[in-house]
Design a protein around this motif. Structure first.
Motif, PDB file in Angstrom:
ATOM      1  N   THR A   5      25.091 -16.485 118.573  1.00  0.00           N
ATOM      2  CA  THR A   5      25.581 -15.815 119.730  1.00  0.00           C
ATOM      3  C   THR A   5      24.640 -14.735 120.229  1.00  0.00           C
ATOM      4  O   THR A   5      24.476 -14.518 121.129  1.00  0.00           O
ATOM      5  CB  THR A   5      26.791 -15.180 119.085  1.00  0.00           C
ATOM      6  OG1 THR A   5      27.649 -16.129 118.471  1.00  0.00           O
ATOM      7  CG2 THR A   5      27.441 -14.368 120.167  1.00  0.00           C
ATOM      8  N   MET A   6      23.813 -14.414 119.131  1.00  0.00           N
ATOM      9  CA  MET A   6      22.788 -13.266 119.635  1.00  0.00           C
ATOM     10  C   MET A   6      21.812 -14.062 120.690  1.00  0.00           C
ATOM     11  O   MET A   6      21.297 -13.586 121.751  1.00  0.00           O
ATOM     12  CB  MET A   6      22.010 -13.025 118.385  1.00  0.00           C
ATOM     13  CG  MET A   6      22.767 -12.055 117.498  1.00  0.00           C
ATOM     14  SD  MET A   6      22.138 -11.476 115.731  1.00  0.00           S
ATOM     15  CE  MET A   6      20.547 -10.569 116.537  1.00  0.00           C
ATOM     16  N   ILE A   7      21.352 -15.080 120.165  1.00  0.00           N
ATOM     17  CA  ILE A   7      20.352 -16.036 121.078  1.00  0.00           C
ATOM     18  C   ILE A   7      20.860 -16.138 122.432  1.00  0.00           C
ATOM     19  O   ILE A   7      20.340 -15.931 123.478  1.00  0.00           O
ATOM     20  CB  ILE A   7      19.726 -17.075 120.465  1.00  0.00           C
ATOM     21  CG1 ILE A   7      19.098 -16.637 119.388  1.00  0.00           C
ATOM     22  CG2 ILE A   7      19.079 -17.890 121.324  1.00  0.00           C
ATOM     23  CD1 ILE A   7      18.524 -18.057 118.403  1.00  0.00           C
ATOM     24  N   ARG A   8      22.247 -16.775 122.496  1.00  0.00           N
ATOM     25  CA  ARG A   8      22.816 -17.044 123.610  1.00  0.00           C
ATOM     26  C   ARG A   8      22.873 -15.415 124.665  1.00  0.00           C
ATOM     27  O   ARG A   8      22.777 -15.657 125.892  1.00  0.00           O
ATOM     28  CB  ARG A   8      24.180 -17.348 123.585  1.00  0.00           C
ATOM     29  CG  ARG A   8      25.120 -17.468 124.831  1.00  0.00           C
ATOM     30  CD  ARG A   8      26.576 -18.241 124.268  1.00  0.00           C
ATOM     31  NE  ARG A   8      26.430 -19.381 123.792  1.00  0.00           N
ATOM     32  CZ  ARG A   8      26.523 -20.380 124.652  1.00  0.00           C
ATOM     33  NH1 ARG A   8      27.194 -20.320 126.008  1.00  0.00           N
ATOM     34  NH2 ARG A   8      26.660 -21.441 124.238  1.00  0.00           N
ATOM     35  N   LYS A   9      23.302 -14.542 124.044  1.00  0.00           N
ATOM     36  CA  LYS A   9      23.481 -13.322 124.616  1.00  0.00           C
ATOM     37  C   LYS A   9      22.030 -12.779 124.986  1.00  0.00           C
ATOM     38  O   LYS A   9      21.998 -12.070 126.198  1.00  0.00           O
ATOM     39  CB  LYS A   9      23.964 -12.279 123.819  1.00  0.00           C
ATOM     40  CG  LYS A   9      25.438 -12.326 123.621  1.00  0.00           C
ATOM     41  CD  LYS A   9      25.983 -11.252 122.767  1.00  0.00           C
ATOM     42  CE  LYS A   9      27.542 -11.352 122.941  1.00  0.00           C
ATOM     43  NZ  LYS A   9      28.313 -11.214 124.177  1.00  0.00           N
ATOM     44  N   LYS A  10      20.916 -13.015 124.394  1.00  0.00           N
ATOM     45  CA  LYS A  10      19.606 -12.863 125.063  1.00  0.00           C
ATOM     46  C   LYS A  10      19.091 -13.551 125.848  1.00  0.00           C
ATOM     47  O   LYS A  10      18.738 -13.018 126.884  1.00  0.00           O
ATOM     48  CB  LYS A  10      18.698 -12.845 123.482  1.00  0.00           C
ATOM     49  CG  LYS A  10      17.180 -12.405 123.881  1.00  0.00           C
ATOM     50  CD  LYS A  10      16.527 -12.787 122.352  1.00  0.00           C
ATOM     51  CE  LYS A  10      16.737 -11.684 121.456  1.00  0.00           C
ATOM     52  NZ  LYS A  10      15.839 -11.736 120.211  1.00  0.00           N
ATOM     53  N   VAL A  11      19.261 -14.706 125.916  1.00  0.00           N
ATOM     54  CA  VAL A  11      19.046 -15.639 127.006  1.00  0.00           C
ATOM     55  C   VAL A  11      19.712 -15.026 128.414  1.00  0.00           C
ATOM     56  O   VAL A  11      19.182 -14.950 129.387  1.00  0.00           O
ATOM     57  CB  VAL A  11      19.401 -17.161 126.802  1.00  0.00           C
ATOM     58  CG1 VAL A  11      19.324 -17.797 128.152  1.00  0.00           C
ATOM     59  CG2 VAL A  11      18.464 -17.604 125.712  1.00  0.00           C
TER      60      VAL A  11
END
Length: 433
Positions: A5-11
């Motif tokens: 989820t963190m990577i998705r939000k970062k992207v």
């Protein structure tokens, strides 16, 4: 919050900062790429976004197609780099295969030059296989503007920025043909040679046309070349009282150095192979220089319904199976049947099975199947929706059996474009048969 989820939000956040709005498919493609690099997700994402910045995007709303194209380029470059590090100066067939890209004619970007804004813009929307009545005029107009924008950059044909006594020394400013009316003295024009009346030749540009006459007895000069109707030329001459343009000097528009063109047209993908950074281009150029053992094998008229042809083809494949370094690419060109696949042809199911037998023949050579790529280009009498160029790739119905045996087979249009390591380099080829 888990790492996914963190990577998705970062992207999503980084894309928003750069002004991009991602569709769901594009976001999934980005996440799939970034997750390949555990511990270096930020660097991988920044690299992907930098490459997207150099791509010719139609809109700030990004779908899967441009992301997939950039991801493919990055993964191929990574595979080539790893193979080079492992193998040393001589790239293996696997790394060479990853360096090969085939661009279908229907996927090549269509760029048009705007003479008012002096910029290129990409055509949006679908293009029909059969053009309408205005398509022929548009073809000549686009070709003229493409040469005109290049000629306008040439120092000998551009208007001096400041008027001085030396301004006209060595200057050959191009005049519109429409402006020749009432003018005296020599002028330079650029136009298309046409024969609007029998026996009378004209020069046409986008403003007007003028009848021309060549005077070979008056110190007439012509550059090397073959001049015919519909040829775009640069001519020097003067208007006569009867309204005819007397040509004194005639030649082709000057060439422009490739590096200069790439520098001035940076960010535009004319070839269709994507846009690489300067560092990436230099790295791929070095890899290409070291690919001294790579070989392409080009074969035509592979008649699948002819036993003699198939026997000869098996001999060819047996020979390449036994060499030390197998070819990087086999190009199989049609026709693939000894009889034209027209309206009177009713053996498509037989032709489909014959393609399957060809797949079995290739699969019987394990080294070729593993290390070589196979490109299939339709011939003029092969099956397809139209006989005009460009021709669509072979119908999937005919090739399904073959792909079961050769999953990485490539089926492209006629003509198609091919890049090997470097896009738009001397190794880039466009075939039309």
């Amino acid at each position: 919050m888990n790492s996914g989820t963190m990577i998705r939000k970062k992207v999503q956040r980084k894309c928003k900062i750069r002004g991009y709005t991602l569709k769901v498919e594009a976001l999934d493609e980005m996440l799939s790429f970034v997750n390949r690099f555990q511990g270096a997700e930020d660097d991988a994402l920044d690299l992907l976004l930098d490459q997207l910045d150099h791509d010719s995007l139609k809109s700030s709303i990004i779908d899967r197609e441009p992301v997939h194209r950039v991801v493919t380029l990055l993964l191929e470059a990574e595979a080539a780099s790893n193979a080079f590090d492992d193998e040393g100066p001589g790239p293996s067939s696997d790394s060479s295969s990853s360096a090969i890209r085939v661009i279908d004619s229907f996927l090549i970007p269509k760029l048009h030059y705007d003479p008012i804004k002096k910029i290129f813009h990409e055509h949006t929307g679908s293009l029909p296989t059969h053009g309408d009545a205005s398509a022929k005029a548009a073809l000549y107009r686009d070709r003229f503007l493409l040469l005109f924008q290049r000629l306008a950059r040439d120092q000998h044909f551009s208007k001096p920025a400041f008027e001085t006594e030396m301004s006209h020394v060595g200057s050959c400013e191009i005049s519109p043909i429409q402006s020749l009316v009432g003018q005296t003295g020599r002028r330079w024009v650029m136009g298309v040679i046409s024969q609007l009346e029998d026996g009378h030749f004209y020069l046409e540009d986008l403003t007007a046309s003028v009848e021309i006459k060549f005077f070979f007895d008056k110190a007439y000069k012509i550059t090397t070349g073959f001049f015919s109707e519909n040829t775009i030329v640069v001519a020097e001459g003067e208007m006569l009282l009867e309204g005819i343009f007397q040509v004194i000097t005639c030649g082709f528009p000057p060439l422009e150095d490739r590096d200069k063109s790439l520098k001035l047209l940076a960010g535009h993908d004319f070839f269709g192979g994507g846009i690489s950074t300067k560092e990436e281009t230099l790295r791929l150029a070095e890899l290409e220089k070291r690919a001294v053992n790579d070989m392409f094998v080009i074969l035509s008229d592979i008649w699948l319904d002819n036993e003699e042809v198939m026997g000869k083809l098996e001999i060819v494949l047996n020979g390449f199976e036994s060499v030390e370094v197998v070819p990087s690419l086999f190009v199989f060109m049609g026709n693939f049947c000894s009889h034209p696949c027209n309206l009177s042809f009713h053996s498509f199911s037989t032709l489909r099975s014959q393609f399957g037998k060809l797949g079995q023949l290739i699969a019987a050579h394990p080294r070729l199947k593993e290390h070589s790529r196979f490109l299939f280009i339709p011939g003029p009498d092969d099956a397809g929706p139209s006989t005009v160029l460009p021709r669509c790739a072979l119908p999937k119905y005919l090739t399904e059996e073959l792909q079961k045996h050769i999953p990485n087979a490539i089926f492209s249009s006629n003509p198609c474009r091919l890049t090997f390591w470097i896009t738009c380099d001397v190794c880039s080829i466009e075939w039309c048969f």
